[in-house]
Design a protein around this motif. Structure first.
Motif, PDB file in Angstrom:
ATOM      1  N   GLY A 215      48.948  22.992  83.749  1.00 48.81           N
ATOM      2  CA  GLY A 215      47.988  24.103  83.773  1.00 48.81           C
ATOM      3  C   GLY A 215      48.474  25.367  83.100  1.00 48.81           C
ATOM      4  O   GLY A 215      47.865  26.429  83.272  1.00 48.81           O
ATOM      5  N   ILE A 216      49.558  25.311  82.303  1.00 48.75           N
ATOM      6  CA  ILE A 216      50.043  26.532  81.624  1.00 48.75           C
ATOM      7  C   ILE A 216      49.338  26.595  80.264  1.00 48.75           C
ATOM      8  O   ILE A 216      49.660  25.825  79.349  1.00 48.75           O
ATOM      9  CB  ILE A 216      51.575  26.503  81.413  1.00 48.75           C
ATOM     10  N   MET A 217      48.385  27.515  80.152  1.00 51.49           N
ATOM     11  CA  MET A 217      47.560  27.593  78.940  1.00 51.49           C
ATOM     12  C   MET A 217      47.677  28.958  78.260  1.00 51.49           C
ATOM     13  O   MET A 217      47.308  29.097  77.094  1.00 51.49           O
ATOM     14  CB  MET A 217      46.086  27.343  79.293  1.00 51.49           C
ATOM     15  N   THR A 218      48.144  29.981  78.981  1.00 53.08           N
ATOM     16  CA  THR A 218      48.167  31.351  78.447  1.00 53.08           C
ATOM     17  C   THR A 218      49.507  32.023  78.785  1.00 53.08           C
ATOM     18  O   THR A 218      50.271  31.512  79.625  1.00 53.08           O
ATOM     19  CB  THR A 218      47.058  32.204  79.098  1.00 53.08           C
ATOM     20  N   ALA A 219      49.721  33.205  78.185  1.00 49.82           N
ATOM     21  CA  ALA A 219      50.935  33.978  78.508  1.00 49.82           C
ATOM     22  C   ALA A 219      50.925  34.371  79.987  1.00 49.82           C
ATOM     23  O   ALA A 219      51.976  34.407  80.641  1.00 49.82           O
ATOM     24  CB  ALA A 219      51.015  35.221  77.621  1.00 49.82           C
ATOM     25  N   PHE A 239      48.346  22.076  73.451  1.00 48.78           N
ATOM     26  CA  PHE A 239      48.589  21.684  72.056  1.00 48.78           C
ATOM     27  C   PHE A 239      47.674  20.545  71.581  1.00 48.78           C
ATOM     28  O   PHE A 239      47.810  20.085  70.444  1.00 48.78           O
ATOM     29  CB  PHE A 239      50.059  21.282  71.869  1.00 48.78           C
ATOM     30  N   LEU A 240      46.746  20.103  72.446  1.00 50.58           N
ATOM     31  CA  LEU A 240      45.936  18.926  72.071  1.00 50.58           C
ATOM     32  C   LEU A 240      45.002  19.184  70.889  1.00 50.58           C
ATOM     33  O   LEU A 240      44.617  18.258  70.192  1.00 50.58           O
ATOM     34  CB  LEU A 240      45.122  18.430  73.273  1.00 50.58           C
ATOM     35  N   THR A 258      34.689  18.836  79.149  1.00 54.33           N
ATOM     36  CA  THR A 258      34.633  17.669  80.037  1.00 54.33           C
ATOM     37  C   THR A 258      35.597  17.849  81.202  1.00 54.33           C
ATOM     38  O   THR A 258      36.708  18.355  81.019  1.00 54.33           O
ATOM     39  CB  THR A 258      35.021  16.396  79.237  1.00 54.33           C
ATOM     40  N   LYS A 259      35.174  17.424  82.373  1.00 53.38           N
ATOM     41  CA  LYS A 259      36.053  17.524  83.558  1.00 53.38           C
ATOM     42  C   LYS A 259      37.181  16.485  83.464  1.00 53.38           C
ATOM     43  O   LYS A 259      37.048  15.460  82.802  1.00 53.38           O
ATOM     44  CB  LYS A 259      35.236  17.234  84.821  1.00 53.38           C
ATOM     45  N   THR A 260      38.283  16.788  84.163  1.00 50.77           N
ATOM     46  CA  THR A 260      39.389  15.829  84.223  1.00 50.77           C
ATOM     47  C   THR A 260      39.461  15.223  85.618  1.00 50.77           C
ATOM     48  O   THR A 260      38.962  15.809  86.577  1.00 50.77           O
ATOM     49  CB  THR A 260      40.741  16.497  83.911  1.00 50.77           C
ATOM     50  N   GLY A 319      43.516  22.539  82.711  1.00 55.12           N
ATOM     51  CA  GLY A 319      43.309  23.727  81.869  1.00 55.12           C
ATOM     52  C   GLY A 319      42.573  23.432  80.573  1.00 55.12           C
ATOM     53  O   GLY A 319      42.438  24.316  79.711  1.00 55.12           O
ATOM     54  N   ALA A 320      42.075  22.209  80.418  1.00 48.38           N
ATOM     55  CA  ALA A 320      41.523  21.759  79.128  1.00 48.38           C
ATOM     56  C   ALA A 320      40.492  22.722  78.528  1.00 48.38           C
ATOM     57  O   ALA A 320      40.465  22.914  77.306  1.00 48.38           O
ATOM     58  CB  ALA A 320      40.916  20.365  79.288  1.00 48.38           C
TER      59      ALA A 320
END
Ligand SMILES: Cc1cc2nc3c(=O)[nH]c(=O)nc-3n(C[C@H](O)[C@H](O)[C@H](O)COP(=O)(O)O)c2cc1C
Length: 337
Positions: A215-219, A239-240, A258-260, A319-320
């Motif tokens: 879930g790490i997507m931002t600073a 990075f996907l 889309t949900k995970t 976090g997608a």
């Protein structure tokens, strides 16, 4: 932990079997982060080729990642039952399930040719997923001088990593995309499903440097993880959408909308990915890892032949929705900032 390697950013590009590429790893390394090559599903020849290709694209250090699950225990009756349960799904595409399942790749624990390659190539960082190597393999890798890391999703696995004398722990929270690194996936009821920040708090007592994953997507996410005790963060989902990644066009198109869900129905081990039709089946009946994955890949191939992507394994974390399509170096800078 990585300063002696000259790594400037406290951001690691997660190894992503099937998705990370030499180009992605090199882009991260060249931008001052730590990139990883995922060797978990590779033969020695493929591993050697991807190491060559990555070295051709960067002079900077990068890590390699290995799968250390318990070597597959075959239960042919159970596997046949799972194939039978998948029969109606294959019928939808006028296809037949495979007659039997195969172990698609060996665990590193029984892959000593790969060990020999690593002793020869001496990668500076090695991470283990799904458990630890055999003690003699670990000793041989320690003697190369590599920094050794392993994934933990709970305190018990983290303690085993510390007892084995590794250098750090990848603390993988429930939000993480891809396979959960749990050592023993046999009893899902025992999985505490700890989110990344909770896990970091719990693992601080173990005393090893922690790398936060999930879930790490931002600073802001990175700062929160580092405040909770992480020395660095490991990001996969972020990075996907990078052009350097081998993410399929359909995976890219669905990623942010889309949900995970966490499921064992695709590979036989718990893994989080974008909603997939296999998630509707009774995951408790899935064949063991990695045999179930062989069935899922056959079903997905049959469906794709008819233009249907709904069985494709598209791993992604919670976090997608926040993934951004931009060069990997820009995502690295955004999360480091
Ligand atoms: C597509 C994909 C493939 C992955 N493959 C691997 C792998 O081969 N080895 C590994 O240790 N972790 C793998 N992971 C898990 C990552 O190491 C990491 O724990 C996870 O991506 C962190 O959560 P995030 O996706 O929310 O950033 C994978 C994750 C994704 C999204």
């Amino acid at each position: 932990m990585f300063t002696k390697l000259g790594i400037e950013a406290p951001v690691i590009q997660a190894p992503m079997a099937g998705v990370s590429t030499a180009e992605l790893t090199a882009a991260i390394a060249n931008a001052g982060g730590l990139g990883f090559v995922a060797l978990g599903t590779f033969s020695v020849a493929d591993a050697s080729a991807v190491l060559d290709k990555t070295h051709a694209l960067t002079d900077r250090p990068f890590g390699v990642n290995l799968f250390c699950h318990e070597p597959a225990r075959r239960d042919f009756e159970h596997e046949a039952e799972w194939l039978q349960l998948l029969g109606p799904e294959f019928d939808r595409f006028s296809a037949k399930p495979p007659a039997e399942l195969h172990e698609m790749y060996p665990s590193f624990r029984v892959h000593d040719d790969l060990l020999s390659l690593l002793i020869e190539r001496r990668p500076p960082v090695i991470s283990f997923h799904f458990g630890l190597p055999r003690a003699d393999q670990l000793q041989a890798l320690k003697e190369t001088g590599a920094i050794l890391l392993a994934t933990a999703t709970n305190v018990q696995d983290a303690q085993r990593i510390a007892q084995a004398g590794l250098d750090g722990i990848v603390a993988q929270g429930w939000q993480a995309g891809g396979h959960r690194g749990v050592f023993d996936p046999v009893d899902p009821a025992r999985d505490e499903q700890m989110e990344t920040l909770t896990l970091l708090e719990k693992l601080r007592e173990v005393g090893l440097p922690l790398i936060a994953a999930g879930g790490i997507m931002t600073a802001g996410d990175r700062r929160a993880a580092m405040q909770a005790g992480a020395s660095a963060v490991q990001c996969g989902t972020a990075f996907l959408l990078a052009p350097e990644a081998a993410t399929s066009p359909d995976h890219r198109a669905r990623l942010t909308s889309t949900k995970t869900q966490m499921t064992r129905a695709i590979s036989g081990r718990p893994a989080r990915g974008l909603i997939n039709r296999l998630m509707q089946l009774d995951e408790a009946r899935a064949a063991a890892y990695p045999m179930a994955y062989d069935a899922a890949k056959a079903l997905s191939a049959a469906a794709m032949a008819r233009g249907d992507h709904s069985y494709a394994a598209q791993w992604a974390g919670t976090g997608a929705a926040h993934a951004v399509a931009r060069p990997a170096a820009q995502t690295l800078a955004a999360i480091s900032g």
